[in-house]
Design a protein around this motif. Structure first.
Motif, PDB file in Angstrom:
ATOM      1  N   ALA A 192     -16.837 -10.594  -9.856  1.00 12.62           N
ATOM      2  CA  ALA A 192     -17.624  -9.612 -10.061  1.00 12.62           C
ATOM      3  C   ALA A 192     -17.804  -9.492 -11.682  1.00 12.62           C
ATOM      4  O   ALA A 192     -16.753  -9.758 -12.272  1.00 12.62           O
ATOM      5  N   ASP A 193     -19.046  -9.088 -12.116  1.00 10.48           N
ATOM      6  CA  ASP A 193     -19.153  -9.118 -13.732  1.00 10.48           C
ATOM      7  C   ASP A 193     -18.588  -7.710 -14.039  1.00 10.48           C
ATOM      8  O   ASP A 193     -18.099  -7.357 -15.211  1.00 10.48           O
ATOM      9  N   LEU A 194     -18.569  -6.813 -13.028  1.00 13.98           N
ATOM     10  CA  LEU A 194     -18.092  -5.365 -13.441  1.00 13.98           C
ATOM     11  C   LEU A 194     -17.315  -4.785 -12.264  1.00 13.98           C
ATOM     12  O   LEU A 194     -17.866  -4.743 -11.103  1.00 13.98           O
ATOM     13  N   LEU A 195     -16.132  -4.252 -12.452  1.00 13.47           N
ATOM     14  CA  LEU A 195     -15.635  -3.692 -11.327  1.00 13.47           C
ATOM     15  C   LEU A 195     -15.102  -2.319 -11.842  1.00 13.47           C
ATOM     16  O   LEU A 195     -14.540  -2.120 -12.913  1.00 13.47           O
ATOM     17  N   VAL A 196     -15.794  -1.252 -11.188  1.00  9.21           N
ATOM     18  CA  VAL A 196     -15.353   0.000 -11.567  1.00  9.21           C
ATOM     19  C   VAL A 196     -14.477   0.734 -10.489  1.00  9.21           C
ATOM     20  O   VAL A 196     -14.703   0.771  -9.312  1.00  9.21           O
ATOM     21  N   HIS A 197     -13.113   0.945 -10.889  1.00  4.41           N
ATOM     22  CA  HIS A 197     -12.066   1.241 -10.229  1.00  4.41           C
ATOM     23  C   HIS A 197     -11.390   2.405 -10.452  1.00  4.41           C
ATOM     24  O   HIS A 197     -11.108   2.743 -11.657  1.00  4.41           O
ATOM     25  N   GLU A 198     -10.972   3.473  -9.469  1.00 11.24           N
ATOM     26  CA  GLU A 198     -10.444   4.624  -9.840  1.00 11.24           C
ATOM     27  C   GLU A 198      -8.748   4.153 -10.280  1.00 11.24           C
ATOM     28  O   GLU A 198      -8.426   3.098 -10.157  1.00 11.24           O
ATOM     29  N   GLY A 234      -5.334  -2.827 -12.408  1.00  8.51           N
ATOM     30  CA  GLY A 234      -5.355  -3.762 -13.172  1.00  8.51           C
ATOM     31  C   GLY A 234      -5.243  -5.211 -12.455  1.00  8.51           C
ATOM     32  O   GLY A 234      -5.658  -6.230 -12.837  1.00  8.51           O
ATOM     33  N   ARG A 235      -4.214  -5.202 -11.635  1.00  8.16           N
ATOM     34  CA  ARG A 235      -3.758  -6.206 -10.715  1.00  8.16           C
ATOM     35  C   ARG A 235      -4.693  -6.537  -9.862  1.00  8.16           C
ATOM     36  O   ARG A 235      -4.876  -7.982  -9.869  1.00  8.16           O
ATOM     37  N   ILE A 236      -5.471  -5.742  -9.239  1.00  4.33           N
ATOM     38  CA  ILE A 236      -6.750  -6.032  -8.514  1.00  4.33           C
ATOM     39  C   ILE A 236      -7.713  -6.613  -9.194  1.00  4.33           C
ATOM     40  O   ILE A 236      -8.289  -7.706  -8.682  1.00  4.33           O
ATOM     41  N   ALA A 237      -8.119  -6.112 -10.324  1.00  3.39           N
ATOM     42  CA  ALA A 237      -8.971  -6.912 -11.340  1.00  3.39           C
ATOM     43  C   ALA A 237      -8.567  -8.278 -11.568  1.00  3.39           C
ATOM     44  O   ALA A 237      -9.436  -9.151 -11.607  1.00  3.39           O
ATOM     45  N   SER A 238      -7.171  -8.396 -11.823  1.00  3.48           N
ATOM     46  CA  SER A 238      -6.753  -9.552 -12.398  1.00  3.48           C
ATOM     47  C   SER A 238      -6.973 -10.764 -11.275  1.00  3.48           C
ATOM     48  O   SER A 238      -7.631 -11.889 -11.499  1.00  3.48           O
ATOM     49  N   LEU A 239      -6.515 -10.477 -10.136  1.00  5.84           N
ATOM     50  CA  LEU A 239      -6.508 -11.188  -8.895  1.00  5.84           C
ATOM     51  C   LEU A 239      -8.121 -11.595  -8.496  1.00  5.84           C
ATOM     52  O   LEU A 239      -8.238 -12.752  -7.633  1.00  5.84           O
ATOM     53  N   ALA A 240      -8.865 -10.465  -8.655  1.00  3.11           N
ATOM     54  CA  ALA A 240     -10.370 -10.742  -8.078  1.00  3.11           C
ATOM     55  C   ALA A 240     -11.000 -11.573  -9.251  1.00  3.11           C
ATOM     56  O   ALA A 240     -12.119 -12.027  -9.131  1.00  3.11           O
ATOM     57  N   HIS A 244     -15.009  -7.622 -16.327  1.00  7.07           N
ATOM     58  CA  HIS A 244     -14.916  -6.321 -17.022  1.00  7.07           C
ATOM     59  C   HIS A 244     -14.431  -5.307 -16.071  1.00  7.07           C
ATOM     60  O   HIS A 244     -15.071  -5.001 -14.947  1.00  7.07           O
ATOM     61  N   LEU A 245     -13.373  -4.649 -16.518  1.00  6.06           N
ATOM     62  CA  LEU A 245     -12.854  -3.852 -15.434  1.00  6.06           C
ATOM     63  C   LEU A 245     -13.154  -2.413 -16.122  1.00  6.06           C
ATOM     64  O   LEU A 245     -12.677  -2.133 -17.474  1.00  6.06           O
ATOM     65  N   ALA A 246     -13.552  -1.283 -15.534  1.00  6.23           N
ATOM     66  CA  ALA A 246     -13.788  -0.115 -15.877  1.00  6.23           C
ATOM     67  C   ALA A 246     -13.225   1.007 -15.268  1.00  6.23           C
ATOM     68  O   ALA A 246     -13.212   1.073 -13.848  1.00  6.23           O
ATOM     69  N   LEU A 247     -12.145   2.005 -15.609  1.00  8.68           N
ATOM     70  CA  LEU A 247     -11.475   2.875 -14.870  1.00  8.68           C
ATOM     71  C   LEU A 247     -12.195   4.045 -15.011  1.00  8.68           C
ATOM     72  O   LEU A 247     -12.909   4.558 -15.940  1.00  8.68           O
ATOM     73  N   THR A 248     -12.242   4.744 -13.804  1.00  6.66           N
ATOM     74  CA  THR A 248     -12.896   6.104 -13.492  1.00  6.66           C
ATOM     75  C   THR A 248     -12.044   6.779 -12.581  1.00  6.66           C
ATOM     76  O   THR A 248     -11.101   6.625 -12.266  1.00  6.66           O
ATOM     77  N   HIS A 249     -12.513   8.026 -12.116  1.00  8.54           N
ATOM     78  CA  HIS A 249     -11.978   9.008 -11.300  1.00  8.54           C
ATOM     79  C   HIS A 249     -10.304   9.073 -11.469  1.00  8.54           C
ATOM     80  O   HIS A 249      -9.463   8.803 -10.675  1.00  8.54           O
ATOM     81  N   PHE A 250     -10.298   9.591 -12.769  1.00  9.44           N
ATOM     82  CA  PHE A 250      -8.851   9.624 -13.412  1.00  9.44           C
ATOM     83  C   PHE A 250      -8.309  10.748 -12.696  1.00  9.44           C
ATOM     84  O   PHE A 250      -8.523  11.713 -12.492  1.00  9.44           O
ATOM     85  N   ARG A 268      -2.853  -2.219 -19.127  1.00  6.01           N
ATOM     86  CA  ARG A 268      -2.608  -3.484 -19.765  1.00  6.01           C
ATOM     87  C   ARG A 268      -1.310  -4.294 -19.107  1.00  6.01           C
ATOM     88  O   ARG A 268      -0.972  -5.385 -19.499  1.00  6.01           O
ATOM     89  N   GLU A 269      -0.418  -3.574 -18.283  1.00  2.00           N
ATOM     90  CA  GLU A 269       0.668  -4.203 -17.951  1.00  2.00           C
ATOM     91  C   GLU A 269       0.307  -5.285 -16.853  1.00  2.00           C
ATOM     92  O   GLU A 269       1.044  -6.274 -16.641  1.00  2.00           O
ATOM     93  N   THR A 270      -0.865  -5.192 -16.401  1.00  3.64           N
ATOM     94  CA  THR A 270      -1.454  -6.026 -15.291  1.00  3.64           C
ATOM     95  C   THR A 270      -2.729  -6.714 -15.656  1.00  3.64           C
ATOM     96  O   THR A 270      -3.189  -7.600 -14.746  1.00  3.64           O
ATOM     97  N   TRP A 271      -3.520  -6.382 -16.587  1.00  2.00           N
ATOM     98  CA  TRP A 271      -4.720  -6.711 -16.848  1.00  2.00           C
ATOM     99  C   TRP A 271      -5.030  -7.132 -18.392  1.00  2.00           C
ATOM    100  O   TRP A 271      -4.732  -5.845 -19.323  1.00  2.00           O
ATOM    101  N   GLN A 272      -5.223  -8.234 -18.794  1.00  2.17           N
ATOM    102  CA  GLN A 272      -5.589  -8.346 -20.325  1.00  2.17           C
ATOM    103  C   GLN A 272      -7.069  -8.610 -20.426  1.00  2.17           C
ATOM    104  O   GLN A 272      -7.308  -8.833 -21.547  1.00  2.17           O
ATOM    105  N   GLY A 273      -7.991  -8.371 -19.645  1.00  2.00           N
ATOM    106  CA  GLY A 273      -9.207  -8.804 -19.854  1.00  2.00           C
ATOM    107  C   GLY A 273     -10.102  -7.722 -20.598  1.00  2.00           C
ATOM    108  O   GLY A 273      -9.414  -6.636 -21.033  1.00  2.00           O
TER     109      GLY A 273
END
Length: 286
Positions: A192-198, A234-240, A244-250, A268-273
């Motif tokens: 995906a070009d963008l993942l919006v993840h809680e 972050g792990r999900i985004a890395s494996l997928a 671009h990962l955007a965090l939401t629903h904090f 950043r422990e699991t995602w460097q993008g």
């Protein structure tokens, strides 16, 4: 040809409670070509939409990911506001089983005002403007170069809760919805070009429960079992392999001690993008 594809995070707070200085609950606006799509309708969605320069009557499709109040509390008021603002065409509203009962209940609760405006002002029938459809896993929409797919995620105790994928112009955006860490989302969001993840920070959960006077353990158990830590997002985004990962629903979403630096350090422990920490009104080009 579709030329616009962007996602606006209208509300990025997890949970229904708000306080001075907090963000607003969950809702998102997608503009894809001529289509104006609302995903979830938490408290403040109408104001958030207007702040994006979009009139409520411009929305043509509404998707409700699940029936927790912070995701559909303002659906009825939003549609009513669009109606008094000149909406006369039907809006496609897709959501889990039970959403139709909510809509009927809203119409009943507002029947005096609705009937009066129809009779006194000559407005069309509000009830028929919402075309309620039951959401299920699979292809929801395929038209005009836009495809929308749903994946049932894992958000106990709610069974009908969905992630959504939008594809157009050779681009792909995925919204996780509310979910615990969920392995099938990796394939669903692949490339995906963008993942919006809680995202959740466990360090703030005890303070959140104490602040709400809910200390018997049930709220904490719910939060930890049905949401995703920032590290897991972050792990999900890395494996997928997303771009671009955007965090939401904090969660927690109104604790000033949980600074952006803490959220970023966790993910950043699991995602460097490429990373965006969502805030109300943030607009992201896909």
């Amino acid at each position: 040809m579709i030329r616009m594809f962007d996602v606006a995070l209208l509300g990025v707070k997890g949970g229904p409670a708000i306080a001075p200085g907090s963000n607003m609950p969950a809702s998102n606006l997608l503009r894809i070509g001529e289509r104006v799509i609302l995903v979830d309708a938490g408290l403040g969605v109408t104001r958030g939409l207007c702040d994006q320069g979009v009139h409520p009557r411009e929305v043509d499709t509404i998707l409700i990911t699940h029936l927790h109040s912070d995701h559909y509390l303002e659906l009825g008021p939003f549609l009513h506001t669009a109606w008094v603002g000149g909406l006369t065409r039907p809006v496609r509203v897709i959501g889990p089983r039970g959403l139709g009962a909510y809509w009927k209940g809203f119409l009943t609760s507002m029947s005096f005002d609705i009937d009066l405006r129809i009779e006194d002002e000559g407005r069309c029938d509000l009830a028929g403007l919402a075309q309620i459809e039951e959401m299920s896993e699979g292809r929801l929409f395929d038209d005009g170069g836009l495809c929308i797919d749903a994946l049932r995620n894992h958000h106990p105790p709610i069974i009908e809760s969905y992630a959504l994928r939008f594809e157009a112009m050779g681009k792909r955006a995925v919204l996780s919805g509310d979910t615990a860490s969920f392995e099938p989302l990796i394939a669903f969001a692949q490339g995906a070009d963008l993942l919006v993840h809680e995202a959740l920070l466990e360090a703030g959960v005890d303070a959140l429960c104490a602040g709400l006077n809910l200390t018997d353990g049930r709220l904490k158990r719910h939060l930890m079992q049905s949401h995703t830590t920032a590290q897991e997002a972050g792990r999900i985004a890395s494996l997928a392999g997303v771009d671009h990962l955007a965090l939401t629903h904090f969660v927690p979403g109104a604790d000033p001690s949980l600074t952006p630096a803490l959220w970023e350090a966790a993910v950043r422990e699991t995602w460097q993008g490429r990373l965006s920490l969502g805030r109300d009104g943030m607009r992201i080009a896909v």
